[in-house]
Scaffold this motif. Structure first.
Motif, PDB file in Angstrom:
ATOM      1  N   ASN A  70       0.804  -1.222   0.000  1.00 50.34           N
ATOM      2  CA  ASN A  70       0.000   0.000   0.000  1.00 50.34           C
ATOM      3  C   ASN A  70       0.836   1.271   0.000  1.00 50.34           C
ATOM      4  O   ASN A  70       0.296   2.370   0.053  1.00 50.34           O
ATOM      5  N   SER A  71       2.167   1.124  -0.035  1.00 50.55           N
ATOM      6  CA  SER A  71       3.030   2.308  -0.108  1.00 50.55           C
ATOM      7  C   SER A  71       4.314   1.929  -0.830  1.00 50.55           C
ATOM      8  O   SER A  71       4.610   0.742  -1.030  1.00 50.55           O
ATOM      9  N   ASP A  72       5.089   2.954  -1.209  1.00 45.71           N
ATOM     10  CA  ASP A  72       6.351   2.697  -1.890  1.00 45.71           C
ATOM     11  C   ASP A  72       7.546   2.966  -0.976  1.00 45.71           C
ATOM     12  O   ASP A  72       8.667   3.156  -1.434  1.00 45.71           O
ATOM     13  N   SER A  73       7.308   2.988   0.330  1.00 43.96           N
ATOM     14  CA  SER A  73       8.387   3.266   1.294  1.00 43.96           C
ATOM     15  C   SER A  73       9.063   1.968   1.728  1.00 43.96           C
ATOM     16  O   SER A  73       9.132   1.643   2.915  1.00 43.96           O
ATOM     17  N   TRP A  74       9.533   1.208   0.764  1.00 41.75           N
ATOM     18  CA  TRP A  74      10.144  -0.089   1.026  1.00 41.75           C
ATOM     19  C   TRP A  74      11.547  -0.131   0.423  1.00 41.75           C
ATOM     20  O   TRP A  74      11.828   0.542  -0.561  1.00 41.75           O
ATOM     21  N   SER A  75      12.406  -0.962   1.008  1.00 39.93           N
ATOM     22  CA  SER A  75      13.663  -1.343   0.379  1.00 39.93           C
ATOM     23  C   SER A  75      13.506  -2.805  -0.014  1.00 39.93           C
ATOM     24  O   SER A  75      13.327  -3.674   0.849  1.00 39.93           O
ATOM     25  N   LEU A  76      13.541  -3.088  -1.302  1.00 42.01           N
ATOM     26  CA  LEU A  76      13.166  -4.409  -1.817  1.00 42.01           C
ATOM     27  C   LEU A  76      14.322  -5.054  -2.568  1.00 42.01           C
ATOM     28  O   LEU A  76      15.044  -4.377  -3.297  1.00 42.01           O
ATOM     29  N   GLU A  77      14.461  -6.352  -2.379  1.00 43.28           N
ATOM     30  CA  GLU A  77      15.503  -7.091  -3.083  1.00 43.28           C
ATOM     31  C   GLU A  77      15.104  -7.330  -4.529  1.00 43.28           C
ATOM     32  O   GLU A  77      13.927  -7.528  -4.843  1.00 43.28           O
ATOM     33  N   LYS A  78      16.102  -7.346  -5.391  1.00 43.88           N
ATOM     34  CA  LYS A  78      15.862  -7.471  -6.828  1.00 43.88           C
ATOM     35  C   LYS A  78      15.129  -8.763  -7.178  1.00 43.88           C
ATOM     36  O   LYS A  78      14.242  -8.773  -8.035  1.00 43.88           O
ATOM     37  N   ASN A  79      15.463  -9.864  -6.491  1.00 41.78           N
ATOM     38  CA  ASN A  79      14.818 -11.144  -6.840  1.00 41.78           C
ATOM     39  C   ASN A  79      13.334 -11.150  -6.462  1.00 41.78           C
ATOM     40  O   ASN A  79      12.520 -11.781  -7.130  1.00 41.78           O
ATOM     41  N   TYR A  80      12.976 -10.404  -5.393  1.00 39.42           N
ATOM     42  CA  TYR A  80      11.562 -10.254  -5.062  1.00 39.42           C
ATOM     43  C   TYR A  80      10.847  -9.436  -6.140  1.00 39.42           C
ATOM     44  O   TYR A  80       9.741  -9.776  -6.562  1.00 39.42           O
ATOM     45  N   VAL A  81      11.476  -8.376  -6.582  1.00 41.51           N
ATOM     46  CA  VAL A  81      10.895  -7.543  -7.638  1.00 41.51           C
ATOM     47  C   VAL A  81      10.654  -8.375  -8.897  1.00 41.51           C
ATOM     48  O   VAL A  81       9.586  -8.309  -9.517  1.00 41.51           O
ATOM     49  N   GLN A  82      11.626  -9.181  -9.263  1.00 44.16           N
ATOM     50  CA  GLN A  82      11.487 -10.012 -10.461  1.00 44.16           C
ATOM     51  C   GLN A  82      10.351 -11.021 -10.322  1.00 44.16           C
ATOM     52  O   GLN A  82       9.603 -11.261 -11.279  1.00 44.16           O
ATOM     53  N   SER A  83      10.196 -11.591  -9.133  1.00 46.58           N
ATOM     54  CA  SER A  83       9.108 -12.557  -8.937  1.00 46.58           C
ATOM     55  C   SER A  83       7.749 -11.860  -8.998  1.00 46.58           C
ATOM     56  O   SER A  83       6.783 -12.413  -9.538  1.00 46.58           O
ATOM     57  N   MET A  84       7.655 -10.635  -8.501  1.00 43.38           N
ATOM     58  CA  MET A  84       6.400  -9.895  -8.585  1.00 43.38           C
ATOM     59  C   MET A  84       6.088  -9.500 -10.030  1.00 43.38           C
ATOM     60  O   MET A  84       4.929  -9.519 -10.448  1.00 43.38           O
ATOM     61  N   GLU A  85       7.106  -9.150 -10.779  1.00 41.98           N
ATOM     62  CA  GLU A  85       6.897  -8.849 -12.198  1.00 41.98           C
ATOM     63  C   GLU A  85       6.343 -10.078 -12.914  1.00 41.98           C
ATOM     64  O   GLU A  85       5.441  -9.957 -13.756  1.00 41.98           O
ATOM     65  N   TYR A  86       6.838 -11.248 -12.550  1.00 44.94           N
ATOM     66  CA  TYR A  86       6.339 -12.484 -13.159  1.00 44.94           C
ATOM     67  C   TYR A  86       4.905 -12.769 -12.727  1.00 44.94           C
ATOM     68  O   TYR A  86       4.048 -13.112 -13.558  1.00 44.94           O
ATOM     69  N   LEU A  87       4.596 -12.604 -11.451  1.00 46.03           N
ATOM     70  CA  LEU A  87       3.229 -12.840 -10.975  1.00 46.03           C
ATOM     71  C   LEU A  87       2.230 -11.939 -11.690  1.00 46.03           C
ATOM     72  O   LEU A  87       1.102 -12.343 -11.961  1.00 46.03           O
ATOM     73  N   CYS A  88       2.656 -10.737 -12.005  1.00 45.86           N
ATOM     74  CA  CYS A  88       1.748  -9.784 -12.647  1.00 45.86           C
ATOM     75  C   CYS A  88       1.479 -10.111 -14.112  1.00 45.86           C
ATOM     76  O   CYS A  88       0.656  -9.449 -14.749  1.00 45.86           O
ATOM     77  N   THR A  89       2.135 -11.127 -14.648  1.00 46.14           N
ATOM     78  CA  THR A  89       1.799 -11.598 -15.999  1.00 46.14           C
ATOM     79  C   THR A  89       0.652 -12.601 -15.957  1.00 46.14           C
ATOM     80  O   THR A  89       0.140 -12.998 -17.005  1.00 46.14           O
ATOM     81  N   LYS A  90       0.239 -13.007 -14.765  1.00 43.56           N
ATOM     82  CA  LYS A  90      -0.795 -14.029 -14.597  1.00 43.56           C
ATOM     83  C   LYS A  90      -2.173 -13.388 -14.454  1.00 43.56           C
ATOM     84  O   LYS A  90      -2.307 -12.247 -14.025  1.00 43.56           O
ATOM     85  N   ASN A  91      -3.176 -14.159 -14.809  1.00 37.45           N
ATOM     86  CA  ASN A  91      -4.567 -13.724 -14.615  1.00 37.45           C
ATOM     87  C   ASN A  91      -5.072 -14.333 -13.308  1.00 37.45           C
ATOM     88  O   ASN A  91      -5.366 -15.524 -13.244  1.00 37.45           O
ATOM     89  N   VAL A  92      -5.151 -13.511 -12.266  1.00 33.65           N
ATOM     90  CA  VAL A  92      -5.448 -14.001 -10.920  1.00 33.65           C
ATOM     91  C   VAL A  92      -6.880 -13.642 -10.541  1.00 33.65           C
ATOM     92  O   VAL A  92      -7.277 -12.473 -10.589  1.00 33.65           O
ATOM     93  N   SER A  93      -7.642 -14.646 -10.150  1.00 30.88           N
ATOM     94  CA  SER A  93      -9.040 -14.427  -9.767  1.00 30.88           C
ATOM     95  C   SER A  93      -9.235 -14.388  -8.259  1.00 30.88           C
ATOM     96  O   SER A  93     -10.194 -13.787  -7.762  1.00 30.88           O
ATOM     97  N   LYS A  94      -8.324 -15.033  -7.500  1.00 32.25           N
ATOM     98  CA  LYS A  94      -8.495 -15.132  -6.051  1.00 32.25           C
ATOM     99  C   LYS A  94      -7.133 -15.368  -5.418  1.00 32.25           C
ATOM    100  O   LYS A  94      -6.355 -16.196  -5.904  1.00 32.25           O
ATOM    101  N   ILE A  95      -6.840 -14.620  -4.362  1.00 31.19           N
ATOM    102  CA  ILE A  95      -5.569 -14.768  -3.662  1.00 31.19           C
ATOM    103  C   ILE A  95      -5.820 -15.332  -2.273  1.00 31.19           C
ATOM    104  O   ILE A  95      -6.573 -14.757  -1.478  1.00 31.19           O
ATOM    105  N   PHE A  96      -5.195 -16.456  -1.988  1.00 30.26           N
ATOM    106  CA  PHE A  96      -5.307 -17.103  -0.683  1.00 30.26           C
ATOM    107  C   PHE A  96      -4.037 -16.793   0.114  1.00 30.26           C
ATOM    108  O   PHE A  96      -2.941 -17.214  -0.270  1.00 30.26           O
ATOM    109  N   TYR A  97      -4.214 -16.077   1.223  1.00 27.74           N
ATOM    110  CA  TYR A  97      -3.080 -15.663   2.046  1.00 27.74           C
ATOM    111  C   TYR A  97      -2.761 -16.699   3.125  1.00 27.74           C
ATOM    112  O   TYR A  97      -3.616 -17.494   3.517  1.00 27.74           O
TER     113      TYR A  97
END
Length: 199
Positions: A145-172
């Motif tokens: 919910n904010s951009d005040s994070w320090s994030l590792e590159k491999n996490y960023v890459q995995s999120m970029e990959y997840l965002c290529t998917k069509n997601v209907s429901k997220i189970f936490y």
């Protein structure tokens, strides 16, 4: 497929323990648990479950990462029900198959892709089904919910990959699922990530 949260009303601190069956619970479906947790209420739930003749109650367990609130009952459940256990971490006791990411695993009656998503832990994974759009994320932070994070590159890459998917429901791993607007919220998160500090 049927998804049942066995710890929706927990008696102690634990993660969500998801029990997944095929729609018709046939012999070729794999009864699967995603994260085994630490709340013994699951044994009461197991006793209440119906299963077709000749079928194991638990065929397999998939662990999203190694934290105690997701893994504590693994030894006991494995001793009683003899499931096959999958995890990314090679250091967890009781794991039969160490995942690398990219595998396709039958869960219930649907195939899920294993996606390595380091960030919360280095052994964190998500599980994604392209057929119904279901995404199990454990404790991976897929919504920010904010951009005040320090994030590792491999996490960023995995999120970029997840965002290529069509997601209907997220189970936490904790809390109720996200049942609407998943793609929009994932992409908004990716925008925030790109505005954050990458380390």
């Amino acid at each position: 497929m049927k998804v049942i949260n066995l710890t929706e009303n927990p008696t102690t601190y634990t993660c969500n323990v998801y029990y997944i069956q095929g729609e018709f619970n046939s012999l070729n479906n794999l009864n699967t648990i995603i994260d085994i947790g630490r709340d013994e209420i699951i044994f009461k739930k197991f006793d209440e479950m119906s299963n077709c003749a000749g079928k194991k109650l638990i065929d397999q367990i998939i662990l999203t990462h190694n934290h105690y609130d997701h893994t504590s009952l693994l030894k006991t459940v494995k001793e009683i029900y003899s499931p096959k256990v999958y995890a990314f971490s090679p250091y967890l006791k009781g794991v039969d198959t160490v995942l690398k990411g990219g595998e396709s695993i039958l869960i219930g009656d649907k195939f899920f892709e294993v996606i390595h998503t380091p960030g919360h832990t280095q052994d964190s994974i998500c599980l994604y089904c392209s057929e119904n759009g279901y995404l199990f994320v454990g404790d991976t932070r897929v919504i920010l919910n904010s951009d005040s994070w320090s994030l590792e590159k491999n996490y960023v890459q995995s999120m970029e990959y997840l965002c290529t998917k069509n997601v209907s429901k997220i189970f936490y791993g904790h809390g109720p699922p996200l049942e609407s607007g998943c793609n929009e919220k994932l992409r908004k998160t990716l925008e925030l990530i790109h505005n954050s500090k990458i380390i």
